[in-house]
Design a protein around this motif. Structure first.
Motif, PDB file in Angstrom:
ATOM      1  N   ALA A  87       0.916  -1.220  -0.121  1.00 31.50           N
ATOM      2  CA  ALA A  87      -0.132   0.048   0.054  1.00 31.50           C
ATOM      3  C   ALA A  87       0.772   1.360   0.018  1.00 31.50           C
ATOM      4  O   ALA A  87       0.568   2.060  -0.640  1.00 31.50           O
ATOM      5  N   ALA A  88       1.960   1.070   0.925  1.00 34.43           N
ATOM      6  CA  ALA A  88       2.829   2.281   0.855  1.00 34.43           C
ATOM      7  C   ALA A  88       3.572   2.776  -0.550  1.00 34.43           C
ATOM      8  O   ALA A  88       3.505   3.939  -0.970  1.00 34.43           O
ATOM      9  N   ARG A  89       4.008   1.530  -1.434  1.00 40.06           N
ATOM     10  CA  ARG A  89       4.294   1.836  -2.724  1.00 40.06           C
ATOM     11  C   ARG A  89       3.272   2.558  -3.524  1.00 40.06           C
ATOM     12  O   ARG A  89       3.439   3.204  -4.279  1.00 40.06           O
ATOM     13  N   GLY A  90       1.952   2.025  -3.230  1.00 41.20           N
ATOM     14  CA  GLY A  90       0.755   2.442  -4.109  1.00 41.20           C
ATOM     15  C   GLY A  90       0.776   3.986  -3.874  1.00 41.20           C
ATOM     16  O   GLY A  90       0.249   4.700  -4.913  1.00 41.20           O
ATOM     17  N   GLN A  91       0.711   4.281  -2.536  1.00 45.83           N
ATOM     18  CA  GLN A  91       0.490   5.612  -2.251  1.00 45.83           C
ATOM     19  C   GLN A  91       1.459   6.746  -3.007  1.00 45.83           C
ATOM     20  O   GLN A  91       1.337   7.610  -3.351  1.00 45.83           O
ATOM     21  N   THR A  92       2.897   5.998  -3.007  1.00 46.96           N
ATOM     22  CA  THR A  92       3.794   6.980  -3.695  1.00 46.96           C
ATOM     23  C   THR A  92       3.512   7.046  -5.225  1.00 46.96           C
ATOM     24  O   THR A  92       3.634   8.290  -5.633  1.00 46.96           O
TER      25      THR A  92
ATOM     26  N   VAL B  84       0.757  16.713 -13.415  1.00 49.90           N
ATOM     27  CA  VAL B  84      -0.312  15.983 -12.910  1.00 49.90           C
ATOM     28  C   VAL B  84       0.067  14.722 -12.069  1.00 49.90           C
ATOM     29  O   VAL B  84       0.927  14.019 -12.242  1.00 49.90           O
ATOM     30  N   ASN B  85      -0.765  14.463 -11.070  1.00 49.03           N
ATOM     31  CA  ASN B  85      -0.789  13.169 -10.473  1.00 49.03           C
ATOM     32  C   ASN B  85      -2.326  12.707 -10.225  1.00 49.03           C
ATOM     33  O   ASN B  85      -3.341  13.303 -10.697  1.00 49.03           O
ATOM     34  N   CYS B  86      -2.499  11.677  -9.558  1.00 46.39           N
ATOM     35  CA  CYS B  86      -3.894  10.955  -9.435  1.00 46.39           C
ATOM     36  C   CYS B  86      -4.808  11.967  -8.640  1.00 46.39           C
ATOM     37  O   CYS B  86      -5.913  12.046  -9.028  1.00 46.39           O
ATOM     38  N   ALA B  87      -4.197  12.397  -7.528  1.00 46.60           N
ATOM     39  CA  ALA B  87      -4.816  13.508  -6.785  1.00 46.60           C
ATOM     40  C   ALA B  87      -5.309  14.735  -7.635  1.00 46.60           C
ATOM     41  O   ALA B  87      -6.095  15.371  -7.027  1.00 46.60           O
ATOM     42  N   SER B  88      -4.719  15.019  -8.701  1.00 43.91           N
ATOM     43  CA  SER B  88      -5.040  16.311  -9.581  1.00 43.91           C
ATOM     44  C   SER B  88      -6.894  16.124  -9.773  1.00 43.91           C
ATOM     45  O   SER B  88      -7.235  17.270  -9.532  1.00 43.91           O
TER      46      SER B  88
ATOM     47  N   LEU C 297      -4.158  -0.597  -6.122  1.00 47.18           N
ATOM     48  CA  LEU C 297      -5.325  -0.977  -5.744  1.00 47.18           C
ATOM     49  C   LEU C 297      -5.191  -1.403  -4.197  1.00 47.18           C
ATOM     50  O   LEU C 297      -6.323  -1.226  -3.444  1.00 47.18           O
ATOM     51  N   THR C 298      -4.219  -2.091  -3.742  1.00 51.64           N
ATOM     52  CA  THR C 298      -3.843  -2.278  -2.298  1.00 51.64           C
ATOM     53  C   THR C 298      -3.955  -0.994  -1.487  1.00 51.64           C
ATOM     54  O   THR C 298      -4.601  -1.283  -0.336  1.00 51.64           O
ATOM     55  N   PHE C 299      -3.356   0.138  -2.154  1.00 50.08           N
ATOM     56  CA  PHE C 299      -3.391   1.331  -1.355  1.00 50.08           C
ATOM     57  C   PHE C 299      -4.889   1.859  -1.295  1.00 50.08           C
ATOM     58  O   PHE C 299      -5.352   2.391  -0.071  1.00 50.08           O
ATOM     59  N   LEU C 300      -5.575   1.834  -2.204  1.00 53.38           N
ATOM     60  CA  LEU C 300      -7.036   2.398  -2.275  1.00 53.38           C
ATOM     61  C   LEU C 300      -8.047   1.489  -1.380  1.00 53.38           C
ATOM     62  O   LEU C 300      -8.678   2.081  -0.631  1.00 53.38           O
TER      63      LEU C 300
END
Lengths: 192, 132
Positions: free
Chosen positions: B40-45, B60-64, B126-129
């Motif tokens: 999950a930590a890698r997913g967050q990065t 841009v990133n996903c959070a954009s 997916l693990t992060f989400l």
């Protein structure tokens, strides 16, 4: 009693004649033309009508208002659907099955395939050799919105763009773009 | 009143189970495509990693579009359309449809990163989400 029977027979033959006439009517068109005839017959001068395809509605309105197919000619929809990987700068790729279902719906309901009062005017404003990709760039659209100042749309944070039909046309989801039901957010009722 | 609470709780828990099953199935699929363990930590990065969006001329990133807080709704940076929260804990409609997951990975990886995501990257994200 005898008279009742007479009327019964008359009614039945009337129904038969009518249904045969309908059959003959629908048989003129070939395949997908069927629906066109029916709708053309029933809604000659009607509104553009609501979106009737679930895949189109679900997939396209995930990101934006699902524009009525009758606002662009068939060739425009074909071009749009063939370039989903660069959809006005966005990636809107679909799997082949869904893409074909939606393309088919848009083509058969396009302005030049399913005429109504909006699509006819729209078609007249588009050059035969042109393939517009944005409804808001057609002359008909511009003409209809010519009196609306930019501050009410692009300069209005509650609207943002002429692409957001639903912001002002509250009935747009049902295919109603009547100018009398227009309300521009942040401004009092729009009057022509 | 008690029943309403119980029912809500039941609905929420069954939704969480639904997304869990779909996510596990996806992770299994990614492993068959060569991915290893997921983190999950890698997913967050990855979620926060910025990339140059050429057509937009912006980083841009996903959070954009999805917002930095996954439990809050995001906003499409071009159309302004509201994007419901990504966290399955607050939005039971998330991560419970494999086809939808793959559709959006394809579109959003290509648009945001300019290429498709690898099986490993998809699994980490997916693990992060799912953890949110």
């Amino acid at each position: 009693m005898k008279q009742k029977k007479y009327w019964g027979i008359l009614l039945l033959s009337g129904c038969l004649t009518l249904s045969m006439a309908t059959l003959a009517w629908t048989e003129d068109g070939e395949g997908e033309g069927h629906e066109r005839h029916e709708r053309g017959f029933l809604h000659q001068a009607a509104d553009i009508g609501p979106i009737t395809n679930k895949a189109y509605k679900t997939e396209c309105s995930a990101c934006h208002f699902a524009y009525p197919a009758g606002f662009l000619p068939e060739r425009s929809w074909v071009k749009i659907m063939n370039n989903l990987d660069d959809h006005f700068g966005e990636n809107a790729e679909l799997n082949d099955k869904t893409r074909l279902v939606i393309t088919d719906y848009l083509r058969t309901h396009a302005a030049d395939r399913l005429p109504n009062r909006f699509s006819r005017s729209m078609l007249r404003s588009v050059d035969a050799g042109a393939t517009p990709l944005r409804i808001s760039e057609t002359s008909y659209f511009r003409h209809k919105h010519r009196e609306i100042p930019a501050r009410m749309v692009t300069g209005n944070p509650k609207v943002g763009s002429f692409s957001n039909c639903l912001s002002c046309h509250s009935g747009a989801d049902n295919g109603s773009f009547d100018e009398h039901s227009v309300t521009i957010p942040g401004f009092r009722q729009w009057e022509d | 009143m008690k029943y309403i609470y119980a029912l809500t709780l039941l609905l929420i828990s069954s939704a969480a189970v639904a997304s869990e099953a779909v996510v596990q199935e996806r992770l299994g699929q990614y492993r068959t495509q060569g991915a290893g363990d997921f983190d999950a930590a890698r997913g967050q990065t990855l979620w926060q990693q910025e990339h140059m969006q050429v057509k937009l001329g912006k980083q841009v990133n996903c959070a954009s579009c999805h917002s930095a807080n996954l439990q809050q709704a995001g906003k499409h940076m071009r159309t302004g359309k509201r994007i419901e929260p990504m966290a399955p804990s607050v939005n039971p409609d998330r991560l419970n449809d494999a086809e939808k997951i793959e559709k959006w990975f394809t579109r959003n990886c290509k648009w945001t990163w300019g290429r498709e995501c690898t099986a490993q990257e998809k699994g980490d994200i997916l693990t992060f989400l799912q953890s949110k």
